[in-house]
Design a protein around this motif. Sequence first.
Motif, PDB file in Angstrom:
ATOM      1  N   PRO A   1     -15.595 -44.731 -56.900  1.00 21.80           N
ATOM      2  CA  PRO A   1     -16.941 -44.970 -57.449  1.00 21.80           C
ATOM      3  C   PRO A   1     -17.928 -45.491 -56.408  1.00 21.80           C
ATOM      4  O   PRO A   1     -19.106 -45.088 -56.416  1.00 21.80           O
ATOM      5  CB  PRO A   1     -16.692 -46.003 -58.543  1.00 21.80           C
ATOM      6  N   PHE A   2     -17.471 -46.356 -55.507  1.00 23.72           N
ATOM      7  CA  PHE A   2     -18.367 -46.840 -54.447  1.00 23.72           C
ATOM      8  C   PHE A   2     -18.753 -45.695 -53.506  1.00 23.72           C
ATOM      9  O   PHE A   2     -19.915 -45.586 -53.088  1.00 23.72           O
ATOM     10  CB  PHE A   2     -17.704 -47.974 -53.660  1.00 23.72           C
ATOM     11  N   PHE A   3     -17.797 -44.852 -53.164  1.00 22.34           N
ATOM     12  CA  PHE A   3     -18.069 -43.690 -52.316  1.00 22.34           C
ATOM     13  C   PHE A   3     -19.073 -42.760 -53.001  1.00 22.34           C
ATOM     14  O   PHE A   3     -20.039 -42.287 -52.380  1.00 22.34           O
ATOM     15  CB  PHE A   3     -16.759 -42.949 -52.033  1.00 22.34           C
ATOM     16  N   LEU A   4     -18.876 -42.511 -54.290  1.00 24.05           N
ATOM     17  CA  LEU A   4     -19.771 -41.628 -55.034  1.00 24.05           C
ATOM     18  C   LEU A   4     -21.169 -42.237 -55.145  1.00 24.05           C
ATOM     19  O   LEU A   4     -22.182 -41.518 -55.037  1.00 24.05           O
ATOM     20  CB  LEU A   4     -19.185 -41.378 -56.431  1.00 24.05           C
ATOM     21  N   SER A   5     -21.247 -43.535 -55.323  1.00 22.42           N
ATOM     22  CA  SER A   5     -22.551 -44.194 -55.397  1.00 22.42           C
ATOM     23  C   SER A   5     -23.297 -44.074 -54.071  1.00 22.42           C
ATOM     24  O   SER A   5     -24.532 -43.933 -54.043  1.00 22.42           O
ATOM     25  CB  SER A   5     -22.391 -45.666 -55.786  1.00 22.42           C
ATOM     26  N   TYR A   6     -22.557 -44.125 -52.968  1.00 22.10           N
ATOM     27  CA  TYR A   6     -23.172 -43.950 -51.646  1.00 22.10           C
ATOM     28  C   TYR A   6     -23.765 -42.543 -51.515  1.00 22.10           C
ATOM     29  O   TYR A   6     -24.881 -42.374 -50.990  1.00 22.10           O
ATOM     30  CB  TYR A   6     -22.131 -44.202 -50.564  1.00 22.10           C
ATOM     31  N   LEU A   7     -23.051 -41.547 -52.030  1.00 24.97           N
ATOM     32  CA  LEU A   7     -23.580 -40.176 -52.001  1.00 24.97           C
ATOM     33  C   LEU A   7     -24.832 -40.061 -52.866  1.00 24.97           C
ATOM     34  O   LEU A   7     -25.784 -39.358 -52.495  1.00 24.97           O
ATOM     35  CB  LEU A   7     -22.510 -39.186 -52.482  1.00 24.97           C
ATOM     36  N   PHE A   8     -24.834 -40.735 -54.006  1.00 24.36           N
ATOM     37  CA  PHE A   8     -26.024 -40.713 -54.869  1.00 24.36           C
ATOM     38  C   PHE A   8     -27.224 -41.345 -54.164  1.00 24.36           C
ATOM     39  O   PHE A   8     -28.362 -40.863 -54.293  1.00 24.36           O
ATOM     40  CB  PHE A   8     -25.743 -41.451 -56.178  1.00 24.36           C
ATOM     41  N   ARG A   9     -26.993 -42.400 -53.420  1.00 30.24           N
ATOM     42  CA  ARG A   9     -28.083 -43.041 -52.684  1.00 30.24           C
ATOM     43  C   ARG A   9     -28.627 -42.114 -51.590  1.00 30.24           C
ATOM     44  O   ARG A   9     -29.829 -42.101 -51.317  1.00 30.24           O
ATOM     45  CB  ARG A   9     -27.603 -44.356 -52.080  1.00 30.24           C
ATOM     46  N   LEU A  10     -27.731 -41.374 -50.965  1.00 29.86           N
ATOM     47  CA  LEU A  10     -28.144 -40.480 -49.876  1.00 29.86           C
ATOM     48  C   LEU A  10     -28.833 -39.214 -50.382  1.00 29.86           C
ATOM     49  O   LEU A  10     -29.846 -38.776 -49.823  1.00 29.86           O
ATOM     50  CB  LEU A  10     -26.928 -40.079 -49.036  1.00 29.86           C
ATOM     51  N   PHE A  11     -28.256 -38.621 -51.444  1.00 30.92           N
ATOM     52  CA  PHE A  11     -28.691 -37.272 -51.850  1.00 30.92           C
ATOM     53  C   PHE A  11     -29.310 -37.207 -53.238  1.00 30.92           C
ATOM     54  O   PHE A  11     -29.625 -36.125 -53.722  1.00 30.92           O
ATOM     55  CB  PHE A  11     -27.496 -36.310 -51.804  1.00 30.92           C
ATOM     56  N   GLY A  12     -29.489 -38.355 -53.883  1.00 29.35           N
ATOM     57  CA  GLY A  12     -30.037 -38.330 -55.229  1.00 29.35           C
ATOM     58  C   GLY A  12     -28.932 -38.276 -56.267  1.00 29.35           C
ATOM     59  O   GLY A  12     -27.742 -38.257 -55.951  1.00 29.35           O
ATOM     60  N   SER A  13     -29.314 -38.221 -57.534  1.00 25.10           N
ATOM     61  CA  SER A  13     -28.346 -38.324 -58.632  1.00 25.10           C
ATOM     62  C   SER A  13     -27.707 -36.991 -59.003  1.00 25.10           C
ATOM     63  O   SER A  13     -26.867 -36.939 -59.898  1.00 25.10           O
ATOM     64  CB  SER A  13     -29.034 -38.915 -59.868  1.00 25.10           C
ATOM     65  N   GLY A  14     -28.115 -35.893 -58.360  1.00 26.93           N
ATOM     66  CA  GLY A  14     -27.509 -34.600 -58.652  1.00 26.93           C
ATOM     67  C   GLY A  14     -26.033 -34.580 -58.290  1.00 26.93           C
ATOM     68  O   GLY A  14     -25.564 -35.321 -57.416  1.00 26.93           O
ATOM     69  N   LEU A  15     -25.275 -33.697 -58.943  1.00 27.88           N
ATOM     70  CA  LEU A  15     -23.826 -33.677 -58.775  1.00 27.88           C
ATOM     71  C   LEU A  15     -23.330 -32.584 -57.835  1.00 27.88           C
ATOM     72  O   LEU A  15     -22.187 -32.649 -57.367  1.00 27.88           O
ATOM     73  CB  LEU A  15     -23.152 -33.500 -60.147  1.00 27.88           C
ATOM     74  N   LEU A  16     -24.151 -31.584 -57.552  1.00 25.00           N
ATOM     75  CA  LEU A  16     -23.666 -30.440 -56.778  1.00 25.00           C
ATOM     76  C   LEU A  16     -23.250 -30.849 -55.361  1.00 25.00           C
ATOM     77  O   LEU A  16     -22.171 -30.448 -54.889  1.00 25.00           O
ATOM     78  CB  LEU A  16     -24.726 -29.343 -56.716  1.00 25.00           C
ATOM     79  N   ILE A  17     -24.066 -31.640 -54.670  1.00 29.47           N
ATOM     80  CA  ILE A  17     -23.725 -32.022 -53.290  1.00 29.47           C
ATOM     81  C   ILE A  17     -22.433 -32.849 -53.259  1.00 29.47           C
ATOM     82  O   ILE A  17     -21.537 -32.558 -52.447  1.00 29.47           O
ATOM     83  CB  ILE A  17     -24.899 -32.786 -52.630  1.00 29.47           C
ATOM     84  N   PRO A  18     -22.274 -33.858 -54.121  1.00 28.62           N
ATOM     85  CA  PRO A  18     -20.980 -34.558 -54.137  1.00 28.62           C
ATOM     86  C   PRO A  18     -19.806 -33.632 -54.445  1.00 28.62           C
ATOM     87  O   PRO A  18     -18.716 -33.803 -53.886  1.00 28.62           O
ATOM     88  CB  PRO A  18     -21.158 -35.609 -55.232  1.00 28.62           C
ATOM     89  N   GLN A  19     -20.030 -32.653 -55.320  1.00 30.17           N
ATOM     90  CA  GLN A  19     -18.950 -31.712 -55.640  1.00 30.17           C
ATOM     91  C   GLN A  19     -18.585 -30.861 -54.425  1.00 30.17           C
ATOM     92  O   GLN A  19     -17.399 -30.633 -54.146  1.00 30.17           O
ATOM     93  CB  GLN A  19     -19.371 -30.822 -56.815  1.00 30.17           C
ATOM     94  N   VAL A  20     -19.581 -30.402 -53.694  1.00 30.18           N
ATOM     95  CA  VAL A  20     -19.311 -29.608 -52.489  1.00 30.18           C
ATOM     96  C   VAL A  20     -18.620 -30.469 -51.428  1.00 30.18           C
ATOM     97  O   VAL A  20     -17.680 -30.016 -50.762  1.00 30.18           O
ATOM     98  CB  VAL A  20     -20.618 -28.998 -51.933  1.00 30.18           C
TER      99      VAL A  20
END
Length: 439
Positions: free
Chosen positions: A65-84
């Motif tokens: 969850p902390f890793f995913l939150s870092y991605l949200f901070r970097l790329f916004g709340s969209g899910l596609l970039i974290p999924q890729v």
Amino acid sequence: MRKYKSLLLIFLTGLVLRIAAIDPVHTQAYSTDEAEYIGIARMLVEQGEFIDSNGELAKRSPLFPFFLSYLFRLFGSGLLIPQVIGCFISSFAIYLVYVLSFRLWNNHQAALIASSAVAFYPGLIFCAGILQTENVYIVFFLLAFILAIQLTQSASITTAVLLGLVSALAALTRAVFFGFFPILLLMIWYVGWKNSLSITRYIIVAFIIWCLFLSPWITRNYKIFDAFVPISSWGGSSLIIGNNPYATGTWRVKEGYDKWYNEQAIKRGINNLSELNEVEKNSLSKDIAIEWMRSNPGKIIELAFKKAHMFSVYPATHTDRIIWIQLIAVIIDFLLLIGVIFGIFIAPKSQKRTLLIACAVLFFFLLQVILHAEARYRLPLIPLISIFFGWGMIPLFDKQQREFFRSSKRKITTAGILIGFVIIIYTGTGIMFLTGLIK
């Protein structure tokens, strides 16, 4: 250079398959776990709190969850970039399997076959784009074994420190690794002792580093609950879900479980479960489960067989709606196991480092038999058993290895018995599925 081209091709093919699976997988809707991790990560971004939808503060392991939150901070709340990104992380495991296999067997062909098995394994393809712990955990899991084997080959402080760090990250990603790490250290010592290596001090260094990196989360939990919670407050709950009169072997329980659980709590003087925090409820669940297990050994054995069957045979495809996908997954699992059997019997006796892998497979198998089982919990073990699969396929290309296997009637007989057992299990499962005995 040619061998690296083959590995690169396998890596890229695995990556393309994983990215291509993102959309089809999510047409089946987001899983409960995935929705929870997304929710916790967004809560971390918006309010800085680690809390799930049920208000629990330590049920989930924290790292993902902390890793995913870092991605949200970097790329916004969209899910596609974290999924890729998850697909890239999953594909990195293909390379790590090659490295681990090559260090064990010193055979390029076996390492390529092992990495190919990981690249094309359906469960790993489907789960790559799902925002759950598996992708990150598998990478730390494999790195821990690479470093463990490195420690048994040429011990150094650097390797010991990295092993402690990576193992702490693995435990913070999935709490099950917390219980395994001391066993891994014990196996490293055993292999080193057998090979006349003095690595005790390096094992101590790895353990100290592991403790240091876990300490912030443990301290945080102690401040909140005034109790020792090393990673997660879920262990007792998992134990009782898998061991009660209404258990099915998975996270699902039959109707009547809630009433039974409340009755057991009342017997212990707890009339209002809502007054308990999650750690107290976890402790209560553990006590109820252990008491029931002691009183019902026959039922425990029955559930253990059911959980072992689910964990080992059921397809990890993220969906049970598309039968042909499940069929392909089952066929691949069957072929993988056949290859593993051959790999075990032609493995060099001098290769004591394989004990590290065998011990891990046995530990996590038994853990799921004791707790509750899900097919996807098998996914972290697929890279490990693929290493034996890769070695088991070598006789197809190497005459010397074929002769080595044929030279022992005992090996041929034992392998034949095990293969027959696997055939019976898979055939029986197929018949039960087609007749509606299992779903």
